[in-house]
Design a protein around this motif. Sequence first.
Motif, PDB file in Angstrom:
ATOM      1  N   UNK A 455       0.882  -1.289   0.079  1.00 15.21           N
ATOM      2  CA  UNK A 455       0.128  -0.065  -0.045  1.00 15.21           C
ATOM      3  C   UNK A 455       0.766   1.228  -0.039  1.00 15.21           C
ATOM      4  N   UNK A 456       2.104   0.994   0.258  1.00 18.33           N
ATOM      5  CA  UNK A 456       3.115   2.341   0.353  1.00 18.33           C
ATOM      6  C   UNK A 456       3.949   2.048   1.485  1.00 18.33           C
ATOM      7  N   UNK A 457       5.179   2.614   1.150  1.00 22.04           N
ATOM      8  CA  UNK A 457       6.419   2.644   1.969  1.00 22.04           C
ATOM      9  C   UNK A 457       6.874   3.944   2.334  1.00 22.04           C
ATOM     10  N   UNK A 458       7.657   4.132   3.489  1.00 21.63           N
ATOM     11  CA  UNK A 458       7.782   3.434   4.620  1.00 21.63           C
ATOM     12  C   UNK A 458       6.424   2.737   5.318  1.00 21.63           C
ATOM     13  N   UNK A 459       6.516   1.560   6.174  1.00 25.27           N
ATOM     14  CA  UNK A 459       5.570   1.175   6.825  1.00 25.27           C
ATOM     15  C   UNK A 459       5.659   1.462   8.500  1.00 25.27           C
ATOM     16  N   UNK A 460       4.960   1.621   8.905  1.00 26.38           N
ATOM     17  CA  UNK A 460       4.915   2.078  10.452  1.00 26.38           C
ATOM     18  C   UNK A 460       4.231   0.855  11.251  1.00 26.38           C
TER      19      UNK A 460
END
Length: 470
Positions: A455-460
């Motif tokens: 879905x998109x990076x960076x990831x939290x």
Amino acid sequence: MRYAHTVEQVRAAEAAAMARLPEGTLMQRAAYGLAAVCVRLLDRVYGSRVLVLAGSGDNGGDALYAGALLARRGARVRALLLSPERVHAGGLAALRSAGGRVTADQAEFGRADLVLDGIVGIGGRGGLRPEAAWFAGASRRGTVVAVDVPSGVDADTGEVAGAALRADVTVCFGTHKPGLLVDPGASYAGVVHLVGLGLDLPEAAVTVLQDADVRALLPVPGAESDKYRRGVAGIAAGSAKYPGAAVLSVAGALRGGAGLIRYVGSAAPEVVRRFPEVVVSDEGLTAAGRVQSWVVGPGGGDGVGEVLDQALGAGVPVLVDADGLTELARRGPVAGASLVLTPHTGEAARLLAGATGQPPRAAAELAAARLATARRLAELYGATVLLKGSTTVVADPDGRCRVNPTGTPWLATAGSGDVLAGLLGSLLAAGLSPFDAASVAAYLHGLAGRHAAERGTPVTAMDVAAAVSF
């Protein structure tokens, strides 16, 4: 389920099969399977350049016989013999009969469209010998296909003790080998293809869950379910310094299938503000009410020792993470508790030192021997151990071991482990055994990391918690 067996188990099964089959049957099955994979990898077989790196014994024989099959289909096959005096005579004769040739020119390695790595088989120990180590660092343009295991990788453990030849594809025979599933060996194996040999194999040394296995284990409410029957998970996490650990642990627990989450700790206002469905308390574990599991330690701070004592006395499975592991390492193994430990390799080093009285080992040393590390911790602490890292390994005191196939480097982010701890604790409360709960939690957590990264990076860490689903 994917199954992996040790070299000893494979050797015994092969010996039993060879006693009842015509001579050479297993090698021919292996060679045909290997050649079939190579055909699919080549743009075209006719005219392609194939190099066989042939060591001594059966592994080199498998590669030579496969090379002969490719030569019969028009490939230009050359064999470089690493141990000419001990080469598999039948395999070499077959290659020559099919039009293949022997070469001493190492430069063929860089020119080949496909290289068959038959230098060292599953019985190899240590890195490549000097005469073969050159290939590990040499440049090449073609696809490297390892025969059963990449040369230089320990088939039982995945350890790489020296130079090893990195493969794009590994074709393993009869069963998976543990060293192909766990880093660092897994990173050398590339894509793994299994060629069945019809072996009668015993119980696997290592297993790997697949989607269908996880779905069969997941807690699903029935018509008569209520929130209590679905399980109540207790989370004792967070502190004044780390209130976010409490929020993230609860976020993971809410996605694990339990019907109710109880939170105990100083971060109660933050937790209930974010998750109003959670029952909170700041009066200690004994006043929290009935639970089926406790999660202790994420962001726990200085007061974690008292919290751990209360959880251990509650008579339910206890997951110990982060600061809780540091406290447990000070104490050493405890008797009479159902424990799940979730260390990274640095915490594993402290736990091993606490149990044995020896100085802590380097985290890198333990990371290079993940299977042995997880099994040793499980044995010493009588606990299910989820050893986190590039390959997550779950070990049980009864000797069972699972390797997790999911995950992404984007999971290396603050708070990701807190989400995993809460998720695992919730699965424990929902009724899964410690071994299954740890295995399923690692699988779902890794899958959630992948989905979040897509879905998109960076990831939290909160992205990971939101992406967990059944």
